[in-house]
Design an enzyme around this catalytic site. Structure first.
Site, PDB file in Angstrom:
ATOM      1  N   SER A   1       0.936  -1.007  -0.042  1.00  0.00           N
ATOM      2  CA  SER A   1      -0.042   0.011   0.232  1.00  0.00           C
ATOM      3  C   SER A   1       0.903   1.232  -0.102  1.00  0.00           C
ATOM      4  CB  SER A   1      -1.067  -0.091   1.186  1.00  0.00           C
ATOM      5  OG  SER A   1      -1.935   0.935   1.193  1.00  0.00           O
TER       6      SER A   1
ATOM      7  N   GLU B   1      -9.074  -4.994  -4.826  1.00  0.00           N
ATOM      8  CA  GLU B   1      -8.684  -3.534  -4.027  1.00  0.00           C
ATOM      9  C   GLU B   1      -9.688  -2.754  -4.038  1.00  0.00           C
ATOM     10  OE1 GLU B   1      -5.646  -3.527  -3.017  1.00  0.00           O
ATOM     11  OE2 GLU B   1      -3.953  -4.481  -4.263  1.00  0.00           O
TER      12      GLU B   1
ATOM     13  N   HIS C   1      -7.720  -5.230  -0.263  1.00  0.00           N
ATOM     14  CA  HIS C   1      -6.561  -4.708  -0.087  1.00  0.00           C
ATOM     15  C   HIS C   1      -5.970  -4.991   1.231  1.00  0.00           C
ATOM     16  CE1 HIS C   1      -3.774  -1.210  -0.472  1.00  0.00           C
ATOM     17  NE2 HIS C   1      -4.026  -0.807   0.596  1.00  0.00           N
TER      18      HIS C   1
END
Length: 789
Positions: free
Chosen positions: A476, A596, A691
């Site tokens: 991330s 995601e 995610h």
């Protein structure tokens, strides 16, 4: 005839008196094991734990078909001892140590009943039901565990103990419990009641057998419930036969509630040693596996780490001076030297931020941690440096999911570095720029990462690492940071490979930012920094620096929460830099997760999706809605994938294409899509991997309670860890018996899929991605730049 009648009469008499046809064996010593999670078995079972002397026996308290066990039958005590899916318990090594130190004709039997997370009240003969119906009702998993014991763990313990008494003699009780009763001064009396009830129900004389109670994770290990240990210490005052077993020095896992595998092994041995000592037999326990390593010399002084499951572990090492006071919003300065030996056994506070990370938060945050398998400083092992995510606004190195133990055991030195986040890490301001020779500001968090890498270069050899073989990796914001470091001239030579998980920063800058178009130019960031200062009420930079951190505006929506194109750390639009070949040419392993888009406030209705797409993409919206279609009444994954690709997928794809065309260093591209097949009609139908799900797989720290777990998770995690560490060792993920991972090229865009197993496949949604790429190409034209204003 009279002789036969006499035998029959004797048999009848023995039956009436309750004698079994199988008499008790006085050389079969039985121990009852009760408690909560640390007794149940919290620690990973490793190969060394699977070989067990047949003299150590287990009476199964529950049916475990997968283990070939039936309730009420005796088996060799191979872990797990408690229930079918539990793990390593102190009872394991208690029993092993006893059989190793008792005569060969003596067997040891274990009766094991424990319930994770439970208070001692769950074993109360009378009040267990009230506890389960009230306190435990909020924890359905605890009810499920109790139900495996017929809804009454105490009664199941008595049932099994009576059965065990037919074969042997009960010699003692092992207890490990108290985390859920921390601070309860009545706990010793509650334990006494259970102890007295057990002896009565098992027709044992009062105070006739020892009760061994283990301490909770000790204060010297940062135990969260260590304050309970003084209460546990009073147990012998109410139970004369009670023995308290010390937990001092026993390593814990990052939650500081549970012992590690090695801690559990030593704990079990200590239980046995305490019992034998009470019988006048002293034994020596080999605790070398948890003995601290010798102090290590770094540039600032000597460091004392700890031993955890065979690794040398160092936590909270300062790599820069605390960025406080006049150093707030300045590039990191060298850490001060110290005299004597500095303890490096506890995580340092997390950086100041919103939220509440497990280790707390502080401006004084520039510390790193090291897990090393090296036995000497000259092993020259490859180094992996982890950079946490959190939107550049949150994050900590102390999160249990990123504990570096399992990766380090693959033969690398694992380092995790902290950096300033949010406004503390990325605020720009004209006065801040004026202070520096480069006339820039912001990007302090990135400078922290660079300082951490510089420290690694200077010192990692002392930990057995190779400074010429450093791989940076992150997820991330951490993966985006990896991408930025790959493009920064300040980092040249500080790393030799890069892994970016759900990262990349190849979007053009924009006044109004969106995921994937997050970057701003220095001038705009400075202007917003002025607005930030006005919002605080400060009238000068000195006044702003003097304000307490918790009085500053914080969080999303405030200026200064993201890196910027400052012309120094980040010289230009990264896409432009890569087109020109102006970046750090190292092999990269890059990828993202399949869903995601489900993690970032996906639109609830087709109308929302269309409106949001029109707002962000303007003249390209219609093409993108066609490429990433929405259904009439819902927003399926095809539509969510636009958010996925705009924020992560396109950046990975662009990175792979650019590097494969402008560098000799290879690109390895992956797509993580590990999830159960959610049935049609369920709330999760059509959902993929969200995610951040990949992080637990990369570090091997899977959550057994994860609702998305599948039977292949463990094997896939092992595969991923091997690929990642192979890459760190060789700049290539291939090796061993792993499926061959082909490198990516524009002519042959090969992608490794992690989907129950590892296999090669095409770029996901490639046709749609090309439409999105045409948008980003247009955004860099004069027309696109003007439109974005």
């Amino acid at each position: 005839m009279k002789h036969s009648i006499s035998i029959l009469f004797l048999a009848l008499l023995l039956s009436l008196l309750g004698f079994s046809a199988h008499a008790q064996d006085p050389n079969f010593h039985i121990y009852l094991c009760i408690g909560q999670s640390n007794m149940e078995g919290p620690a990973r079972i490793e190969p060394q734990d699977t070989t067990v002397d047949s003299r150590l026996r287990l009476l199964a308290s529950v049916d475990c078909p997968e283990l070939g066990r039936n309730k009420g039958n005796w088996y060799t005590a191979k872990p797990p001892l408690c229930r079918c899916n539990t793990r390593l318990s102190p009872a394991d090594y208690f029993g092993r140590t006893l059989v190793a130190n008792l005569p060969q004709n003596v067997k040891v039997g274990l009766v094991h009943v424990a319930v994770a997370g439970s208070k001692i009240e769950i074993f109360d003969k009378k009040d267990y039901k009230m506890y389960l119906d009230t306190s435990a009702k909020e924890r359905p998993w605890m009810i499920n565990m109790a139900n495996q014991y017929g809804g009454n763990p105490y009664e199941r313990l008595v049932e099994m103990a009576r059965l065990a008494q037919k074969a042997g003699v009960i010699k003692g009780i092992l207890l490990h419990q108290g985390e859920s009763n921390t601070g309860d001064k009545e706990w010793p009396m509650k334990v006494k009641k259970i102890y007295d009830d057990l002896l009565t129900d098992l027709q044992l004389a009062p105070n006739s057998i020892p009760l061994l109670a283990g301490e909770l994770v000790n204060a010297d290990q940062g135990g969260k419930c260590a304050s309970m240990n003084p209460i546990i210490a009073t147990l012998p005052q109410v139970i004369p036969k009670a023995l308290v077993v010390s937990s001092k020095g026993l390593p814990a896992v990052p939650d500081k509630l549970h012992f590690s595998s090695e801690g559990i092994r030593i704990f079990g041995k200590r239980y046995a040693a305490a019992l034998l000592a009470s019988q006048g037999k002293k034994i020596d326990i080999d605790e070398s596996s948890i003995a601290p390593p010798a102090p290590v010399k770094v540039q600032e002084g000597l460091l004392q780490g700890s031993t955890e499951n065979g690794l040398s572990v160092y936590k909270g090492i300062p790599f820069a001076a605390p960025p406080v006071g006049n150093l707030r919003w300045k590039a990191p300065q060298p850490a001060a030297k110290w005299e004597g030996i500095k303890q490096a056994t506890q995580f340092a506070p997390a950086p100041y931020q919103g939220g509440n990370p497990p280790s707390g938060k502080s401006e004084d945050c520039l510390y790193l941690n090291i897990w090393s398998p090296a036995k000497s400083a000259n092993e020259n092992l490859p180094v992996m440096v982890w950079i946490y995510g959190g939107g550049f606004s949150f994050g900590a190195t102390s999160e249990p999911v990123t504990n570096g133990e399992k990766l380090a055991k693959k033969g690398v030195v694992l380092v995790s570095i902290a950096y300033r986040v949010n406004q503390m890490g990325f605020l720009a301001h004209p006065e801040l720029s004026a202070e520096t020779p480069q006339k820039t500001s912001g990007n302090y968090g990135l400078l922290d990462m660079i300082a951490g890498l510089q420290w690694v270069q200077k010192n990692i050899k002392a930990f057995g690492g190779n400074p010429d073989k450093v791989t940076i990796f992150g997820e991330s914001a951490g993966g985006i940071a990896v991408s930025m470091l790959c493009a920064s001239p300040l980092v040249k030579g500080l790393f030799h490979g890069a892994i970016s998980q759900s990262g990349g920063s190849f979007g053009p800058h924009r006044l109004t930012t969106y995921p994937g178009e997050n970057m701003k130019l220095l001038a705009l960031a400075e202007k917003q920094g002025v607005e930030f200062m006005q919002k605080t009420g400060a009238t000068s930079l000195a006044g702003l620096r003097a304000m307490p951190a918790d009085k500053l505006p914080s969080g999303f929506g405030n200026p200064g929460g993201w890196p910027i194109v400052d012309g120094y750390v980040i010289p230009d639009d990264q896409h432009v830099l890569y087109e020109k070949g102006k970046y750090n040419h190292v092999p990269v392993l890059i990828g993202y997760n399949s869903d995601e888009g489900a993690s970032f406030m996906p639109p609830k209705t087709p109308k929302d999706y269309i409106e949001n797409t029109n707002k962000r993409y303007g003249p390209f919206a219609e093409k993108l809605i066609k490429a990433y279609p929405v259904e009439e009444n819902n927003v399926p994954k095809t539509a969510r994938d636009l958010a996925r690709d705009a924020a992560f997928g396109w950046h990975t794809w662009a990175w792979a294409n650019l590097q494969s065309q402008t560098s000799k260093e290879k690109v390895y591209y992956y797509y993580f899509d590990q999830h159960p097949d959610h049935p049609v009609g369920s709330a999760k139908f059509g959902y993929g991997s969200p995610h951040g799900q990949d992080v637990a797989f990369v570090f091997g720290n899977l959550n057994p309670a994860d609702q998305n777990r599948t039977p292949t998770d463990g094997e896939l995690s092992e595969t991923i860890m091997n690929y990642w560490t192979n890459f760190a060792k060789n700049g290539n993920p291939n090796g061993g018996n792993l499926p061959q991972w082909e490198s990516f090229s524009a002519k042959k865009p090969a992608v490794m899929y992690f989907q129950q197993k590892a296999f090669m496949g095409p770029v996901p949604s490639e046709d749609a991605m090309k439409v999105l790429n045409s948008y980003f190409e247009w955004r860099r034209t004069p027309e696109g730049k003007e439109w974005a204003k």
